[in-house]
Design a protein around this motif. Structure first.
Motif, PDB file in Angstrom:
ATOM      1  N   GLY A  88       0.828  -1.372  -0.001  1.00 21.04           N
ATOM      2  CA  GLY A  88      -0.109   0.223   0.179  1.00 21.04           C
ATOM      3  C   GLY A  88       0.682   1.335   0.260  1.00 21.04           C
ATOM      4  N   VAL A 101      -6.080  -4.237  -1.263  1.00 20.62           N
ATOM      5  CA  VAL A 101      -5.213  -2.657  -1.319  1.00 20.62           C
ATOM      6  C   VAL A 101      -6.195  -2.244  -2.859  1.00 20.62           C
ATOM      7  CG1 VAL A 101      -3.622  -1.877  -2.292  1.00 20.62           C
ATOM      8  CG2 VAL A 101      -3.491  -3.575  -0.515  1.00 20.62           C
ATOM      9  N   THR A 158      -4.660  -3.702  -7.860  1.00 20.73           N
ATOM     10  CA  THR A 158      -5.299  -4.030  -6.597  1.00 20.73           C
ATOM     11  C   THR A 158      -4.621  -5.174  -6.291  1.00 20.73           C
ATOM     12  OG1 THR A 158      -6.880  -2.925  -7.558  1.00 20.73           O
ATOM     13  CG2 THR A 158      -7.398  -5.264  -7.152  1.00 20.73           C
TER      14      THR A 158
END
Ligand code: NAD
Length: 454
Positions: A265, A305, A319
């Motif tokens: 992230g 994410v 993602t």
């Protein structure tokens, strides 16, 4: 549409005339190709931006400069590469000469894919020219601007008697594949690779198939998590994940997974900011069809994410999926987009078992400082290649690149491209003199036990 039979016949006549045989002629064409790259770099970058929203840095390092470097290497080494090899001799051949000639195959077909639409088409073309072949160049129709660039520029720089571009989609390519070629070099999906292989089989035409597949990344707790995460996320997001050697899925233990997701992230924010959609460095999905396929892969998942997308722009946010079961769609087909599913295992042995339960990948990535486990994975899995502690960077070496099993057959890059397009013609040049004949006469009848002992 250009008549494919006429095109192939023109090239065959040129090949048969011997025009492409002299190394000077090949060098002249290769230098013209180099001029094409150098004089039209900006147009190439523009075409790539139009097709894939490719950033300048990715387009330069992975397409234009990549092509230029490879071509310069070929031009400076070609005179050595074409020389016949002189293999070592056995005692019986002491008076003879042994040569392995690098013979061009004849008329070859090079079919490119849309994801690196200029590089994947023209890199093999340069190797085919270097080896003395005539070439039908078939760019992917999906990357419209890049295909147009290739079709417009090639006739302006290369000899049209020997090198021609064939444009078209599935119906035209189907017709083209009915022609007899002396070699076919195909880059694209495994399913179309099977069609190309079947078409080639009719004439026993040799092929190189550069295909795809699900390339795993094994990550363990001994790896430097921050560095590993940056390298994995970069490999996944380059060209918006539309890279044949993109890390397809991550395989790790549960505790490593949790740490990786947290770190990823942050890395994504560092790379692309809080809203990756605004970043000029993140590409777009090539077509609506590919975009909808990726949206389908996200269905029934709750991303750990990312997860946002925008059909109007064909934008897919990087993602990460952690709620992944092994028979989910995202684990069944090559992702080919910026979505990273994670599957968990208990140790490296289980990772080996998991990888071996799937089709052989184009590349296996291993992130670990545990030398024993790294070797365990290298020795006990099969893949086109292996890269330890990085992603994609093996493409920047001169090692042979290619798949195995459903990820492809044959290989290329640097000298290996020249070899791919050269038939290795062995030639034994015997001595006809008295000594040679005396030494070799034991093979003639009448046979005897005595002659057998010689
Ligand atoms: P694509 O749709 O551009 O197809 C590749 C070529 O096949 C094109 O020239 C196209 O015109 C032709 N083609 C498509 N369908 C056909 C059919 N039915 N009959 C005859 N010809 C046909 O590209 P793609 O297949 O979507 O490419 C993506 C795949 O390629 C991914 O699986 C990726 O992993 C793989 N790939 C592999 C490499 C590699 O070097 N190994 C590189 C890039 C892409």
């Amino acid at each position: 549409m250009v008549n494919p039979s006429e095109m192939v016949q023109t090239l065959r006549n040129s090949f048969n005339s011997g025009k492409t045989k002299p190394v000077e002629y090949r060098l002249k064409q290769l230098k013209a190709l180099l001029r094409l790259y150098e004089e039209n770099t900006n147009e190439m970058l523009q075409a790539l931006a139009t097709d894939l929203h490719k950033s300048k840095q990715e387009a330069v390092t992975m397409e234009t400069q990549y092509l230029i470097n490879d071509l310069k290497n070929t031009i400076s080494n070609l005179k050595n590469w074409v020389k016949p090899e002189r293999p070592p001799k056995e005692f019986v051949n002491l008076l003879d000469s042994l040569y392995v000639y690098n013979d061009p195959y004849g008329v070859v077909l090079v079919m490119g894919a849309w994801n690196y639409p200029i590089q994947l088409t023209l890199l093999p073309v340069a190797g085919a020219i270097a080896a003395g072949n005539c070439v039908v160049i078939k760019p992917s129709e999906i990357a419209v601007a890049s295909a147009k660039f290739i079709a417009e520029k090639i006739p302006k720089y290369l000899d049209s008697d020997c090198y021609q571009v064939f444009e078209g989609g599935i119906p035209e390519t189907t017709q083209l594949l009915r022609e007899k070629f002396d070699y076919i070099f195909y880059t694209g999906s495994t399913s179309v690779g099977q069609i190309v292989h079947a078409a080639a089989n009719k004439n026993l035409t040799p092929v190189t198939l550069e295909l795809g597949g699900k390339s795993p990344v094994y990550l363990d707790k001994t790896a430097n998590l921050k560095v590993a995460t940056k390298r994995i996320i970069w490999g996944k997001c380059v060209n918006a994940g539309q890279t044949c050697v993109a890390p397809d899925y991550l395989i790790c233990t549960k505790d490593v997974r949790d740490k990786f997701v947290e770190c990823a992230g942050q890395v994504l924010r560092d790379f692309y900011g809080d809203d990756p959609k605004q970043s000029p460095d993140l590409g777009r999905i090539v077509s609506d069809r590919q975009f909808q396929r990726l949206v389908g892969l996200l269905q029934n998942h709750k991303p750990a994410v990312g997860g946002r997308f925008d059909a109007a722009e064909r934008y897919m946010e990087p993602t990460i999926l952690t709620d992944v079961k092994r028979d989910d769609k995202v684990m069944q087909e090559e992702v080919f987009g910026p979505i990273l599913p994670i599957v968990t295992v208990n140790d490296a042995y289980e990772a080996v078992k998991f990888i071996n339960s799937r089709e052989k990948p184009l590349v296996s990535y291993i992130f670990s400082n545990n030398k024993k486990d790294v070797q365990l994975l290298i020795d006990n899995t099969s893949s086109g290649g292996v890269l330890v502690n990085d992603t994609i960077m093996h493409m920047a070496t001169d090692m042979p690149f290619g798949g195995v099993g459903l990820s492809g057959m044959g290989s290329y890059h640097a000298k290996y491209t020249f070899d791919t397009f050269s038939h290795k013609k062995s030639c034994l040049y015997k001595d006809l003199g008295f000594i040679g004949e005396t030494l070799g006469s034991a093979r003639y009848p009448p046979y005897s036990e005595g002659k057998l002992k010689l």
